[in-house]
Design an enzyme around this catalytic site. Sequence first.
Site, mmCIF file in Angstrom:
data_model
loop_
_atom_site.group_PDB
_atom_site.id
_atom_site.type_symbol
_atom_site.label_atom_id
_atom_site.label_comp_id
_atom_site.label_asym_id
_atom_site.label_seq_id
_atom_site.Cartn_x
_atom_site.Cartn_y
_atom_site.Cartn_z
ATOM 1 N N ALA A 171 3.525 5.618 -3.149
ATOM 2 C CA ALA A 171 4.742 6.316 -3.572
ATOM 3 C C ALA A 171 4.817 6.411 -5.085
ATOM 4 C CB ALA A 171 5.963 5.592 -3.017
ATOM 5 N N GLY B 104 0.816 -1.211 0.000
ATOM 6 C CA GLY B 104 0.000 0.000 0.000
ATOM 7 C C GLY B 104 0.842 1.250 0.000
ATOM 8 N N ASP B 105 1.900 1.253 0.811
ATOM 9 C CA ASP B 105 2.807 2.396 0.846
ATOM 10 C C ASP B 105 3.538 2.556 -0.477
ATOM 11 O OD1 ASP B 105 2.834 3.423 3.728
ATOM 12 O OD2 ASP B 105 3.101 1.283 4.017
ATOM 13 N N SER B 106 4.025 1.448 -1.018
ATOM 14 C CA SER B 106 4.805 1.522 -2.251
ATOM 15 C C SER B 106 3.950 1.966 -3.430
ATOM 16 C CB SER B 106 5.442 0.158 -2.543
ATOM 17 O OG SER B 106 6.283 -0.232 -1.475
#
Length: 396
Positions: A172, A167-169
């Site tokens: 980003a 989810g973070d990647s």
Amino acid sequence: MQKPLQGIRVIELGQLIAGPFAAKMLGEFGADVIKIEPPGTGDPLRKWRLLHEGTSVWWAVSSRNKRSVTLDLREPEGQDVVRKLIAEADVLVENFRPGTLEGWGLGWKDLHALNPKLVMLRVSGYGQTGPYRDRPGFGVVGEAMGGLRHLSGEPDRTPVRVGVSIGDSLSALHGVIGVLLALRHRDQNGGEGQEIDVALYESVFNMMESLIPEFSVFGAVRQPAGSSLPGIAPSNAYRCRDGRYALIAGNGDSIYQRLMALIERPDLAADPALAHNDGRVKQVELIDAAISAWAASLDLDEVLAKLTAERIPAGKIYDAADIASDPHYKARDMLLDSQLEDGTPVTLPGIVPKLGSTPGGVSRPAPTLGQHTDEVLEQLGIDAGQRAEWRARGLI
């Protein structure tokens, strides 16, 4: 060779994963990234996962090509330094909870007035607006709300997480796209910057393919399906004689014909009901059983050799050891030899995407905490005496 983002200065106020991942990619293609970290502790990612001499080896990936400046953003002097940096910057990357920067006088309206050309990337759990904006939101929550967690795992089992902070990647990556679009717009429209609002759950939701259209038209709620690919057949993981698994994607019409010939099932190849995907989906259990029986009679290497010879997409499931020894990874420069702070050899992931004329690269290793504080503050005109006072107070 000049890199495509050379001359672009990025100020990173983010911590952990999403914001720093976005800034890392910008740095790999030439941007000058100044990372602001809390004095004493630094970015918490320095202590995540496996540590070598007290520092995460993940840090060597996340913060390469960056300069580290320690600064207490809760203090007025720290906020003033950020304003000085922003006045000369092109991009600001931050992933605080919405409202945090506004409380420090560093919100979008304040910074846009200070530097109209600034592009501000803001990554948060739920976005800068909406009823959930003030909720804390990590990547795992975004993965769940975005629809991914529900589809992960086996039917009727506890949903599982993807083994990385996807989810973070994904957020980003969407953030980097937004920055590049905003810089392009700035170049075309008189130097005017803009705010980019990236939500973790929306970045995941953007990957959900036909999830919502299928629900809106048919009322269908897609369910987890393990290793298969629902609605596309055949595509699954098949257990081989040696206990390992082959991933086989025989879902193109001509590929399916070659696959059935290879596993010696002419009856399934000749059946007109199975000539196209929509018909195969209706009898996927029959097809999977035939492929499974064939795979179970051979070791994985034999299965893959036969499939490759017939131009049928297939592969094994790689772990870290497989990746580290794979000749294709090495040939594509996806395994970069580097060193940790104390000279210990370390292999890092290569640069993606690969540009033919202006490729990305690593120009500096991940910094120690505050390694570039004096260098950057001196460039801002803050003399040694002032820096010594601030250091004594723990402000830098």
